[in-house]
Design an enzyme around this catalytic site. Structure first.
Site, PDB file in Angstrom:
ATOM      1  N   LYS A  90      -4.264   6.968 -44.757  1.00  0.00           N
ATOM      2  CA  LYS A  90      -3.896   5.562 -44.630  1.00  0.00           C
ATOM      3  C   LYS A  90      -4.681   5.136 -46.463  1.00  0.00           C
ATOM      4  O   LYS A  90      -5.942   5.302 -46.237  1.00  0.00           O
ATOM      5  CB  LYS A  90      -4.499   4.852 -44.079  1.00  0.00           C
ATOM      6  CG  LYS A  90      -3.661   3.246 -43.872  1.00  0.00           C
ATOM      7  CD  LYS A  90      -4.427   2.551 -42.481  1.00  0.00           C
ATOM      8  CE  LYS A  90      -2.951   2.666 -41.585  1.00  0.00           C
ATOM      9  NZ  LYS A  90      -3.966   1.606 -39.917  1.00  0.00           N
ATOM     10  N   GLU A 119       0.616  -1.540   0.009  1.00  0.00           N
ATOM     11  CA  GLU A 119       0.055  -0.537   0.401  1.00  0.00           C
ATOM     12  C   GLU A 119       1.116   1.845   0.007  1.00  0.00           C
ATOM     13  O   GLU A 119       2.159   1.171   0.476  1.00  0.00           O
ATOM     14  CB  GLU A 119      -1.733   0.307   1.055  1.00  0.00           C
ATOM     15  CG  GLU A 119      -2.274  -0.902   0.788  1.00  0.00           C
ATOM     16  CD  GLU A 119      -2.900  -0.942   1.923  1.00  0.00           C
ATOM     17  OE1 GLU A 119      -3.095  -0.246   3.264  1.00  0.00           O
ATOM     18  OE2 GLU A 119      -3.715  -2.061   2.547  1.00  0.00           O
TER      19      GLU A 119
END
Ligand code: R5P
Length: 290
Positions: free
Chosen positions: A193, A44
């Site tokens: 593209k 923790e």
């Protein structure tokens, strides 16, 4: 423990953003307090602000990515509040979880909203850098949300760098390329593209020729590096002289930095995520928003 000696405002650096916090404190001309962070044996998070009292206005610099940094951010807010801060600004250079900003499928969580709701429990203002979409800031109802752009910082970094053309990897990012190019006084364009067949895809600039030119590709995020790698290969085959890749958030997952360094002439990110490639500081842009 010493009291912070700054006047009215102090910058607190969390462990995700220590260098940026230092730059920001210098930029604002205020004091800096780097949080002590540690781990309990069970993993923790533990944080401490080593001072008796804090200024009324505190600027905490800390990311929400990866998960343990988010926990640290919440702990830092609480520590600042307990030390007397009345006005807490959270600078979140890389706002993790912004991409899940709506329900894509029934049964999911809207992660961006969850982050905002928890962060604004103790924040009065939140400053982000090139957040995934500005809409995420609408989830802040009580705190004021401001997003700043890294383009000026990126453009300034490459001034006198011999860049002929700034390219965005897609149409959606074209505005970013235009803004950087404006600072450099260079051309700009975006890649397109085109599918040539079932197996062939061509990626090329929409309008301009790259032959013999020094090209700077600018993106918001480099994650796996796949986008930049594919673009760089194409630009090289089209005769680009140098290909430099720059981004705001350098996540560099899956060994992306090593791979990109093999195909690009230079790879650099801003310091929203600190790494060996984070050579461009966004502190000036953040300081203007504070
Ligand atoms: C996409 O919309 C983003 O602007 C980036 O181009 C993308 O996140 C980069 O991801 P990767 O490095 O994995 O190709």
């Amino acid at each position: 423990m010493p009291e912070c000696d700054s006047v009215g405002m102090i910058v607190v650096g969390g462990s995700s953003s220590r260098r940026l916090a230092e730059d920001l404190a210098k930029e604002l001309g205020v004091g800096l307090l780097q949080a002590t962070s540690n781990r309990f044996p069970d993993g923790e998070s533990y944080i401490r602000l080593e001072t008796e009292k804090l200024d009324k206005e505190v600027v905490i610099v800390q990311n929400t990515h990866p998960d343990d940094m988010l926990v640290e951010l919440l702990l830092l807010q609480d520590a600042a509040w307990r030390l007397g801060s009345e006005n807490i600004t959270n600078v979140i250079p890389y706002f993790g979880y912004a991409r899940q900003d709506k329900l894509f499928n029934v049964g999911e969580a809207v992660s961006a909203q969850v982050m905002a709701e928890h962060i604004e429990m103790k924040a009065d203002k939140v400053v982000t850098v090139d957040i995934h979409t500005d809409g995420v800031l609408d989830w802040f109802k009580r705190a004021k949300g401001v997003n700043v752009h890294a383009t000026k910082c990126i453009g300034s970094f490459f001034t006198n760098g011999g860049i002929d053309l700034v390219l965005a990897p897609d149409k959606g990012a074209a505005e970013r390329a235009r803004e950087v190019a404006e600072i450099l006084g260079s051309d700009w364009d975006h890649l397109v593209k085109t599918r040539l067949s079932g197996t062939e895809v061509k990626i090329a600039p929409k309008r301009l020729d790259v032959k013999g030119r020094n090209v700077l590709i600018v993106d918001d995020i480099i994650s796996t590096g796949g986008t930049i790698e594919a673009a760089t290969m194409q630009l090289r085959s089209l005769g680009a002289k140098r290909v430099i890749a720059a981004c705001t958030h350098g996540l560099f997952t899956m060994g992306a930095l090593d791979r990109l360094r093999k195909c690009c002439d230079k790879v650099i990110s801003t310091n929203t995520i600190e790494s060996e490639a984070s050579g461009i500081s966004v502190a000036p842009a953040i300081a203007r928003a504070i």
